[in-house]
Design a protein around this motif. Structure first.
Motif, mmCIF file in Angstrom:
data_model
loop_
_atom_site.group_PDB
_atom_site.id
_atom_site.type_symbol
_atom_site.label_atom_id
_atom_site.label_comp_id
_atom_site.label_asym_id
_atom_site.label_seq_id
_atom_site.Cartn_x
_atom_site.Cartn_y
_atom_site.Cartn_z
ATOM 1 N N ALA A 1 -5.451 -13.518 40.970
ATOM 2 C CA ALA A 1 -5.972 -12.672 39.896
ATOM 3 C C ALA A 1 -5.836 -11.191 40.257
ATOM 4 C CB ALA A 1 -7.429 -13.024 39.613
ATOM 5 N N GLU A 2 -6.109 -10.859 41.517
ATOM 6 C CA GLU A 2 -5.982 -9.464 41.946
ATOM 7 C C GLU A 2 -4.523 -9.027 41.943
ATOM 8 O OE1 GLU A 2 -7.247 -5.659 43.431
ATOM 9 O OE2 GLU A 2 -8.026 -7.247 42.138
ATOM 10 N N ALA A 3 -3.610 -9.895 42.384
ATOM 11 C CA ALA A 3 -2.186 -9.574 42.364
ATOM 12 C C ALA A 3 -1.702 -9.361 40.931
ATOM 13 C CB ALA A 3 -1.384 -10.675 43.042
ATOM 14 N N GLU A 4 -2.157 -10.210 40.016
ATOM 15 C CA GLU A 4 -1.778 -10.060 38.613
ATOM 16 C C GLU A 4 -2.323 -8.755 38.035
ATOM 17 O OE1 GLU A 4 -3.275 -13.582 36.803
ATOM 18 O OE2 GLU A 4 -1.501 -14.799 37.299
ATOM 19 N N ARG A 5 -3.552 -8.428 38.381
ATOM 20 C CA ARG A 5 -4.155 -7.185 37.886
ATOM 21 C C ARG A 5 -3.372 -5.970 38.367
ATOM 22 N NH1 ARG A 5 -7.260 -3.022 39.266
ATOM 23 N NH2 ARG A 5 -7.335 -3.638 41.459
ATOM 24 N N LEU A 6 -2.999 -5.980 39.636
ATOM 25 C CA LEU A 6 -2.286 -4.839 40.197
ATOM 26 C C LEU A 6 -0.867 -4.729 39.643
ATOM 27 C CD1 LEU A 6 -3.598 -5.135 43.843
ATOM 28 C CD2 LEU A 6 -3.919 -3.163 42.330
ATOM 29 N N LEU A 7 -0.203 -5.864 39.447
ATOM 30 C CA LEU A 7 1.128 -5.818 38.839
ATOM 31 C C LEU A 7 1.057 -5.266 37.420
ATOM 32 C CD1 LEU A 7 2.667 -9.162 40.138
ATOM 33 C CD2 LEU A 7 3.411 -6.852 40.728
ATOM 34 N N ALA A 8 0.007 -5.628 36.700
ATOM 35 C CA ALA A 8 -0.179 -5.065 35.365
ATOM 36 C C ALA A 8 -0.450 -3.565 35.448
ATOM 37 C CB ALA A 8 -1.332 -5.776 34.658
ATOM 38 N N THR A 9 -1.223 -3.144 36.447
ATOM 39 C CA THR A 9 -1.551 -1.730 36.627
ATOM 40 C C THR A 9 -0.294 -0.897 36.854
ATOM 41 O OG1 THR A 9 -3.735 -2.232 37.547
ATOM 42 C CG2 THR A 9 -2.809 -0.079 38.072
ATOM 43 N N VAL A 10 0.672 -1.446 37.612
ATOM 44 C CA VAL A 10 1.895 -0.699 37.916
ATOM 45 C C VAL A 10 2.995 -0.962 36.885
ATOM 46 C CG1 VAL A 10 1.346 -0.715 40.365
ATOM 47 C CG2 VAL A 10 2.861 -2.476 39.460
ATOM 48 N N GLY A 11 2.650 -1.620 35.776
ATOM 49 C CA GLY A 11 3.588 -1.799 34.685
ATOM 50 C C GLY A 11 4.560 -2.948 34.827
ATOM 51 N N LEU A 12 4.191 -3.969 35.599
ATOM 52 C CA LEU A 12 5.100 -5.095 35.830
ATOM 53 C C LEU A 12 4.564 -6.410 35.260
ATOM 54 C CD1 LEU A 12 6.305 -4.419 39.500
ATOM 55 C CD2 LEU A 12 7.386 -3.748 37.351
ATOM 56 N N ARG A 13 3.701 -6.335 34.278
ATOM 57 C CA ARG A 13 3.133 -7.548 33.691
ATOM 58 C C ARG A 13 4.237 -8.472 33.159
ATOM 59 N NH1 ARG A 13 -1.909 -8.341 31.506
ATOM 60 N NH2 ARG A 13 -2.287 -6.078 31.398
ATOM 61 N N ALA A 14 5.282 -7.902 32.581
ATOM 62 C CA ALA A 14 6.321 -8.713 31.929
ATOM 63 C C ALA A 14 7.281 -9.378 32.913
ATOM 64 C CB ALA A 14 7.110 -7.850 30.948
ATOM 65 N N VAL A 15 7.264 -8.951 34.183
ATOM 66 C CA VAL A 15 8.241 -9.507 35.141
ATOM 67 C C VAL A 15 7.557 -10.214 36.312
ATOM 68 C CG1 VAL A 15 10.025 -7.841 34.539
ATOM 69 C CG2 VAL A 15 8.408 -7.301 36.384
ATOM 70 N N MET A 16 6.319 -10.625 36.135
ATOM 71 C CA MET A 16 5.594 -11.270 37.235
ATOM 72 C C MET A 16 6.317 -12.500 37.778
ATOM 73 S SD MET A 16 1.545 -11.090 36.260
ATOM 74 C CE MET A 16 0.736 -9.545 35.849
ATOM 75 N N LYS A 17 6.986 -13.249 36.903
ATOM 76 C CA LYS A 17 7.648 -14.481 37.326
ATOM 77 C C LYS A 17 9.122 -14.271 37.656
ATOM 78 C CE LYS A 17 4.510 -17.480 34.704
ATOM 79 N NZ LYS A 17 4.413 -18.565 33.682
ATOM 80 N N THR A 18 9.582 -13.051 37.570
ATOM 81 C CA THR A 18 10.982 -12.744 37.851
ATOM 82 C C THR A 18 11.234 -12.730 39.352
ATOM 83 O OG1 THR A 18 11.138 -11.396 35.851
ATOM 84 C CG2 THR A 18 12.808 -11.011 37.559
ATOM 85 N N PRO A 19 12.333 -13.346 39.824
ATOM 86 C CA PRO A 19 12.648 -13.288 41.261
ATOM 87 C C PRO A 19 12.787 -11.837 41.731
ATOM 88 C CG PRO A 19 13.991 -14.941 40.185
ATOM 89 C CD PRO A 19 13.289 -14.190 39.086
ATOM 90 N N TYR A 20 12.320 -11.582 42.928
ATOM 91 C CA TYR A 20 12.358 -10.230 43.490
ATOM 92 C C TYR A 20 13.773 -9.669 43.481
ATOM 93 C CZ TYR A 20 11.410 -6.410 46.793
ATOM 94 O OH TYR A 20 11.286 -5.171 47.401
ATOM 95 N N GLN A 21 14.767 -10.534 43.756
ATOM 96 C CA GLN A 21 16.150 -10.080 43.810
ATOM 97 C C GLN A 21 16.673 -9.610 42.446
ATOM 98 O OE1 GLN A 21 18.506 -13.392 45.146
ATOM 99 N NE2 GLN A 21 17.773 -14.767 43.527
ATOM 100 N N ASN A 22 16.016 -10.016 41.380
ATOM 101 C CA ASN A 22 16.446 -9.628 40.037
ATOM 102 C C ASN A 22 15.717 -8.399 39.508
ATOM 103 O OD1 ASN A 22 18.169 -11.807 40.101
ATOM 104 N ND2 ASN A 22 16.914 -13.099 38.779
ATOM 105 N N LEU A 23 14.779 -7.878 40.285
ATOM 106 C CA LEU A 23 14.076 -6.670 39.883
ATOM 107 C C LEU A 23 14.961 -5.450 40.128
ATOM 108 C CD1 LEU A 23 10.511 -7.278 41.407
ATOM 109 C CD2 LEU A 23 11.275 -7.758 39.069
ATOM 110 N N SER A 24 14.784 -4.421 39.325
ATOM 111 C CA SER A 24 15.482 -3.164 39.579
ATOM 112 C C SER A 24 14.868 -2.488 40.805
ATOM 113 C CB SER A 24 15.359 -2.241 38.369
ATOM 114 O OG SER A 24 14.016 -1.802 38.220
ATOM 115 N N SER A 25 15.535 -1.453 41.315
ATOM 116 C CA SER A 25 15.015 -0.742 42.492
ATOM 117 C C SER A 25 13.634 -0.165 42.227
ATOM 118 C CB SER A 25 15.984 0.377 42.887
ATOM 119 O OG SER A 25 17.229 -0.147 43.286
#
Length: 288
Positions: free
Chosen positions: A136-160
């Motif tokens: 829950a804390e990890a999800e909250r922080l990812l939402a805080t930094v604007g990554l709510r939509a890519v939580m399930k995306t593989p790290y290798q597919n994220l932009s820099s």
């Protein structure tokens, strides 16, 4: 140090009110001083920046503060604990260092959420199942930094830019008291840079924020949250103080060896170099 930029009461701050206290710090390596005579106070809970050109000692100072490089001379206290009388491994539980490219990269196939969850365990991989509270804390922080939509995306597919924001969320899962950001916007395009700066601002605006130290080359990468700036030049302190007194055209022109104009707008600072100065810069470079 630039006397006009010296903070009032530099030696009067109590160690308990400081996240970082450095006195006379020097680092000598391979026949030269990388840092020399560095005095620096970082107030607890503040967002501060370390600014300067390549090779001025910024990353070296970061390694000293994080306990990964022992200074040749001087004294260092972090979070009220003096180096030499504190267990550095235990101290590092209360601080986090975030770099665009670290010594150990997350598993590229892990999702952004799983990478953030590893921050609770201090490991690169996720070797234990995260509790519901950690998730829950990890999800909250990812939402805080604007990554709510890519939580399930593989790290290798994220932009820099998404990767560095994911690492910032990871760093905050255990609620560190000190967050060190070593050139977090390096190599990012304009949008990604602004998203990272917005992330730093949002973390600082939270209740009971960590102390944030931002290492950067560029004025444009200082969010409004920055309340103090340390400017390094050739390993020494060129100036230290509030942004208004430190980020001056005359001072930074000397530090960067480039005639520049500092402009302020909406709480942020920008540097401008006139194309009319380019010929002199090339002439100076050819003379070296």
């Amino acid at each position: 140090m630039d006397q006009a930029a010296r903070p009032q009461g530099l030696d009067e701050s109590t160690p308990e009110s400081l996240a970082v206290r450095a006195r006379g710090v020097g680092v000598y390596r391979q026949g030269r001083w990388i840092l020399k005579d560095v005095d620096w106070n970082v107030p607890a809970g503040a967002c501060v920046a370390v600014l300067g050109p390549n090779g001025c000692g910024k990353s070296t100072l970061t390694r000293v503060v994080s306990g990964y490089l022992w200074p040749t001379e001087g004294t260092v206290s972090v979070l009220g604990e003096a180096f030499g009388s504190v267990n550095l491994h235990e101290l590092r539980e209360s601080l986090r260092l975030v770099q665009p490219t670290g010594m150990a990269e997350p598993d590229p196939e892990m999702s952004a959420l799983e990478v953030a969850e590893t921050g609770a365990f201090g490991t690169v991989g996720l070797y234990r199942e995260a509790t519901a509270e950690i998730r829950a804390e990890a999800e909250r922080l990812l939402a805080t930094v604007g990554l709510r939509a890519v939580m399930k995306t593989p790290y290798q597919n994220l932009s820099s830019g998404e990767r560095i924001r994911c690492l910032m969320a990871r760093a905050m899962v255990r609620k560190p008291r000190l967050l060190l950001l070593d050139e977090p916007t390096s190599g990012l395009d304009l949008l990604a840079r602004e998203q990272v700066l917005a992330t730093i601002q949002s973390l600082h605006d939270q209740d009971d924020p960590p102390t944030v130290v931002l290492i950067t080359h560029h004025l444009e990468e200082l969010p409004p949250a920055v309340s103090r700036v340390l400017v390094l030049q050739d390993g020494r302190v060129a100036a230290e103080g509030d942004p208004e007194s430190v980020l001056r055209s005359d001072l930074l022109s000397e530090v960067y060896q480039c005639p520049l104009e500092v402009v302020r707008a909406d709480g942020r600072y920008y540097s401008r170099v006139s194309p009319g100065a380019w010929s002199s810069l090339l002439s100076a470079g050819g003379a070296d």
